[in-house]
Design an enzyme around this catalytic site. Structure first.
Site, mmCIF file in Angstrom:
data_model
loop_
_atom_site.group_PDB
_atom_site.id
_atom_site.type_symbol
_atom_site.label_atom_id
_atom_site.label_comp_id
_atom_site.label_asym_id
_atom_site.label_seq_id
_atom_site.Cartn_x
_atom_site.Cartn_y
_atom_site.Cartn_z
ATOM 1 N N ASN A 92 0.817 -1.231 0.000
ATOM 2 C CA ASN A 92 0.000 0.000 0.000
ATOM 3 C C ASN A 92 0.845 1.274 0.000
ATOM 4 O O ASN A 92 0.411 2.301 -0.519
ATOM 5 C CB ASN A 92 -1.039 -0.010 1.130
ATOM 6 C CG ASN A 92 -0.434 -0.053 2.497
ATOM 7 O OD1 ASN A 92 0.717 -0.449 2.660
ATOM 8 N ND2 ASN A 92 -1.195 0.343 3.494
ATOM 9 N N GLU A 139 5.062 -2.936 12.403
ATOM 10 C CA GLU A 139 4.044 -1.907 12.134
ATOM 11 C C GLU A 139 2.877 -2.642 11.493
ATOM 12 O O GLU A 139 2.924 -3.001 10.315
ATOM 13 C CB GLU A 139 4.593 -0.823 11.192
ATOM 14 C CG GLU A 139 5.766 -0.034 11.748
ATOM 15 C CD GLU A 139 5.396 0.815 12.967
ATOM 16 O OE1 GLU A 139 4.197 0.951 13.279
ATOM 17 O OE2 GLU A 139 6.317 1.323 13.617
ATOM 18 N N CYS A 194 -3.235 1.891 6.720
ATOM 19 C CA CYS A 194 -3.330 1.422 8.113
ATOM 20 C C CYS A 194 -3.843 2.525 9.025
ATOM 21 O O CYS A 194 -4.368 2.261 10.099
ATOM 22 C CB CYS A 194 -1.969 0.946 8.594
ATOM 23 S SG CYS A 194 -0.697 2.198 8.409
ATOM 24 N N GLU A 207 8.791 3.813 14.240
ATOM 25 C CA GLU A 207 9.589 4.229 13.082
ATOM 26 C C GLU A 207 9.552 5.746 12.992
ATOM 27 O O GLU A 207 8.619 6.387 13.486
ATOM 28 C CB GLU A 207 9.022 3.608 11.801
ATOM 29 C CG GLU A 207 9.213 2.112 11.775
ATOM 30 C CD GLU A 207 8.894 1.501 10.423
ATOM 31 O OE1 GLU A 207 7.930 1.922 9.767
ATOM 32 O OE2 GLU A 207 9.640 0.598 10.017
HETATM 33 P P1 NAP Z 1 0.671 -8.636 4.383
HETATM 34 O O1 NAP Z 1 -0.099 -9.616 3.623
HETATM 35 O O2 NAP Z 1 0.936 -8.910 5.817
HETATM 36 O O3 NAP Z 1 2.060 -8.403 3.582
HETATM 37 C C1 NAP Z 1 3.091 -7.539 4.010
HETATM 38 C C2 NAP Z 1 4.424 -8.052 3.536
HETATM 39 O O4 NAP Z 1 4.651 -9.333 4.105
HETATM 40 C C3 NAP Z 1 4.547 -8.240 2.018
HETATM 41 O O5 NAP Z 1 5.871 -7.993 1.610
HETATM 42 C C4 NAP Z 1 4.222 -9.697 1.855
HETATM 43 O O6 NAP Z 1 4.716 -10.195 0.649
HETATM 44 C C5 NAP Z 1 4.925 -10.259 3.060
HETATM 45 N N1 NAP Z 1 4.480 -11.587 3.463
HETATM 46 C C6 NAP Z 1 3.342 -12.215 3.130
HETATM 47 N N2 NAP Z 1 3.355 -13.476 3.636
HETATM 48 C C7 NAP Z 1 4.525 -13.633 4.290
HETATM 49 C C8 NAP Z 1 5.128 -14.707 5.003
HETATM 50 N N3 NAP Z 1 4.522 -15.883 5.156
HETATM 51 N N4 NAP Z 1 6.349 -14.520 5.537
HETATM 52 C C9 NAP Z 1 6.969 -13.343 5.388
HETATM 53 N N5 NAP Z 1 6.462 -12.285 4.714
HETATM 54 C C10 NAP Z 1 5.240 -12.422 4.185
HETATM 55 O O7 NAP Z 1 0.009 -7.205 4.392
HETATM 56 P P2 NAP Z 1 -0.550 -6.415 3.156
HETATM 57 O O8 NAP Z 1 -1.873 -6.983 2.806
HETATM 58 O O9 NAP Z 1 0.479 -6.322 2.100
HETATM 59 O O10 NAP Z 1 -0.736 -4.947 3.799
HETATM 60 C C11 NAP Z 1 -1.878 -4.589 4.460
HETATM 61 C C12 NAP Z 1 -1.706 -4.604 5.961
HETATM 62 O O11 NAP Z 1 -0.559 -3.845 6.324
HETATM 63 C C13 NAP Z 1 -2.851 -3.961 6.675
HETATM 64 O O12 NAP Z 1 -3.225 -4.739 7.792
HETATM 65 C C14 NAP Z 1 -2.305 -2.620 7.115
HETATM 66 O O13 NAP Z 1 -2.959 -2.056 8.234
HETATM 67 C C15 NAP Z 1 -0.894 -2.955 7.379
HETATM 68 N N6 NAP Z 1 -0.058 -1.748 7.300
HETATM 69 C C16 NAP Z 1 0.446 -1.247 8.454
HETATM 70 C C17 NAP Z 1 1.211 -0.086 8.420
HETATM 71 C C18 NAP Z 1 1.794 0.468 9.691
HETATM 72 O O14 NAP Z 1 2.720 1.278 9.593
HETATM 73 N N7 NAP Z 1 1.323 0.076 10.882
HETATM 74 C C19 NAP Z 1 1.470 0.562 7.208
HETATM 75 C C20 NAP Z 1 0.946 0.009 6.038
HETATM 76 C C21 NAP Z 1 0.182 -1.164 6.105
HETATM 77 P P3 NAP Z 1 3.732 -10.447 -0.607
HETATM 78 O O15 NAP Z 1 2.897 -9.219 -0.766
HETATM 79 O O16 NAP Z 1 4.668 -10.674 -1.705
HETATM 80 O O17 NAP Z 1 2.898 -11.646 -0.249
#
Ligand code: NAP
Length: 494
Positions: free
Chosen positions: A169, A267, A301, A474
């Site tokens: 995102n 995060e 997020c 961060e």
């Molecule tokens: P996600 O599915 O958890 O993916 C995040 C990262 O983790 C991606 O690089 C993903 O790679 C990787 N990943 C996926 N499966 C993994 C595994 N088994 N082992 C290690 N890494 C793995 O999250 P998303 O859907 O991309 O992002 C949305 C979420 O992020 C929301 O819940 C949002 O609130 C949160 N977010 C939080 C913040 C904050 O600063 N708190 C900021 C932005 C987003 P792939 O995409 O290649 O699978």
């Protein structure tokens, strides 16, 4: 390392500098396809167009990236701070110089409106600039000795190789926010960008190479997340992991990190409350409510998920909020609408699920409620009111352009309901009563509290959440310290 994959069909992306488009991973100062010869496709969420293929590295390749980062660590960590600072500063200047191309790459692979993409490049660059300065600050604290004839110092040393895992995102800013802090601290880095948005990270690697970072200091490893990240989690040489993404994957990494006791920055998800008291400036609250939900097409997020409006202003807020939402434009990001496409079908299905569930429990749809005619992944900006407490949307992150509004009758009630979640990233508060601002800011169990405004983030502030929204912070000095170890030295002049 061989160049086994051809450059993707990208020369027509309309970039001033097409060499920013990289399809190979960047490891040890070389562009590499890895050993498996596998690629993964990247599509444009606005029209399902094929943007290109990116190298998909294996676990063996990913372990080899740690070899390179580990080999580069001693020299990088001992480099004079001003030299690390100069390279970060040069990286910052190059990012700003290529702002328009970087924003275009992001909009094409991620979908967000081009103005928002430009804003993200600026935001991401601000961390590189900030940590270029912080890199120079002394990291030694003298402590008045508690022992006779002894001198006491506390040092902060870089922890070692840091693994950075970033989401789709904010494909640029999440990487710079982590990498600039880690590099400034003296760590070397292996990074895994989301397979859905790898081009933004690879363009940053290209600029890091031009900025002169030595080989192995900054590595970007593309490929399937489990294949790339798992070897890092079990590798004792990886001393810190910084992850931004979902709470579920954060918990998985937390457990994987235990076997080698790594430092962790997490995060994770948010589920922000937006609390509107009847003494607030309603015009301001309505315009901030729109920003808090619909920026990044709701895939943020920090996005407000639960709108609580005090009963005397409830109807007025619902109808004005819905009117403003209905005016938002929806379309492909390059046309610069207010709302672009969502990332994938799963995200769109989640909007439909949350709306159907809320409506089945008695909520009213004031505007939107359906997929948008612009294409498969577009969704109408939606406002639901009278959303009952047991609705799914009031308990789960929606991560899309659907807002749920519910009334409340007292300060005690709304603060209890706002805190009634396992998440604790950010809370939005609208009121003009200074005592209430004080009480509510103290009571809200969130890492960040935004009062009478929505935009609160930036490089100098500690960004992060409480409870299951994460660990550590961060940005700010804390973001750099997360990549350091404390060493205590006690010297006796015997
Ligand atoms: P996600 O599915 O958890 O993916 C995040 C990262 O983790 C991606 O690089 C993903 O790679 C990787 N990943 C996926 N499966 C993994 C595994 N088994 N082992 C290690 N890494 C793995 O999250 P998303 O859907 O991309 O992002 C949305 C979420 O992020 C929301 O819940 C949002 O609130 C949160 N977010 C939080 C913040 C904050 O600063 N708190 C900021 C932005 C987003 P792939 O995409 O290649 O699978």
């Amino acid at each position: 390392m061989s160049l086994a994959i051809s450059t993707p069909k990208t020369t027509c992306w309309g970039l001033s500098d097409p060499s920013l488009l990289r399809s190979l991973a960047y490891v040890g100062g070389c562009w590499t396809a890895g050993t498996g010869g596998i690629t993964s496709a990247v599509t444009n969420p606005a029209d399902d167009g094929h943007l290109g293929e990116v190298a998909s590295l294996s676990g063996t390749d990913s372990a080899a990236a740690v070899d390179r980062a580990q080999a580069a660590f001693p020299e990088w960590s001992l480099l004079l701070p001003q030299h690390r600072s100069s390279m970060l500063r040069r990286w910052f200047e190059l990012i700003i110089e290529h702002r328009e191309d970087l924003a275009r790459i992001m909009t094409l692979e991620q979908g967000k409106p081009i103005s928002e993409a430009r804003g993200e490049i600026d935001y991401g660059a601000s961390f590189v600039e900030f940590y270029a300065e912080e890199a120079k600050r002394p990291n030694i604290e003298s402590v008045t000795s508690h022992l006779p004839d002894a001198e006491v110092e506390v040092w902060r040393e870089p922890v070692g190789v840091a693994a950075l895992i970033t989401p789709w995102n904010f494909p640029s800013a999440m990487l710079t926010r982590k990498a600039a802090a880690a590099l400034a601290a003296g760590c070397t880095v292996v990074a895994h960008p989301s397979a859905e948005t790898p081009f933004s990270a690879l363009a940053l690697a290209e600029l890091a190479e031009r900025a002169g970072f030595p080989a192995g200091v900054f590595n970007v490893v593309t490929g399937s997340a489990p294949a790339v990240v798992e070897p890092w989690m079990s590798d004792p040489r990886v001393r810190a992991v910084s992850f931004t993404g979902s709470t579920d994957i954060g918990k998985l990494l937390y457990s994987q990190a235990a076997s080698t006791v790594k430092r962790l920055v997490l995060e994770l998800g948010g589920h922000a409350p937006f609390i509107l008291f009847s003494d607030a400036d309603l015009d301001l609250a309505v315009s901030e409510a729109v920003k808090a939900k619909f920026a990044t097409s709701g895939q943020d997020c920090l996005g407000a998920n639960r709108y609580f409006a005090e009963r005397p202003v409830y109807e007025a807020f619902c109808s004005r909020f819905a009117d403003e939402a209905a005016r938002l434009t929806v379309g492909p990001g390059l046309d610069d609408p207010d709302i672009g496409p969502l990332m994938n079908e799963k995200a769109v299905a989640k909007q439909e699920e949350h709306i159907a569930d809320a409506v089945a429990r008695g909520a009213r749809v004031l505007t939107g409620g359906k997929r948008h005619e612009s294409g498969r992944l577009f969704f109408q900006p939606t406002v639901l009111c009278d959303v009952p407490h047991d609705a799914l949307i009031l308990h789960e992150e929606t991560f899309g352009p659907v807002a749920a509004v519910t009334p409340f009758d007292s300060e005690e009630e709304v603060l209890r309901r706002a805190n009634d979640t396992e998440f604790g990233l950010v809370a939005y508060l609208h009121t003009q009563d200074p005592r209430r601002i004080f009480r509510a800011s103290r009571t809200l169990q969130f890492g960040m509290v935004a009062v009478n405004r929505t935009k609160v983030t930036g490089a100098p502030i500690p960004f992060g959440g409480m409870k299951q929204s994460g660990l550590e912070r961060e940005g700010s000095r804390l973001g750099l310290e997360a990549f350091t170890e404390v060493k205590y030295v006690c010297r006796d002049w015997a």
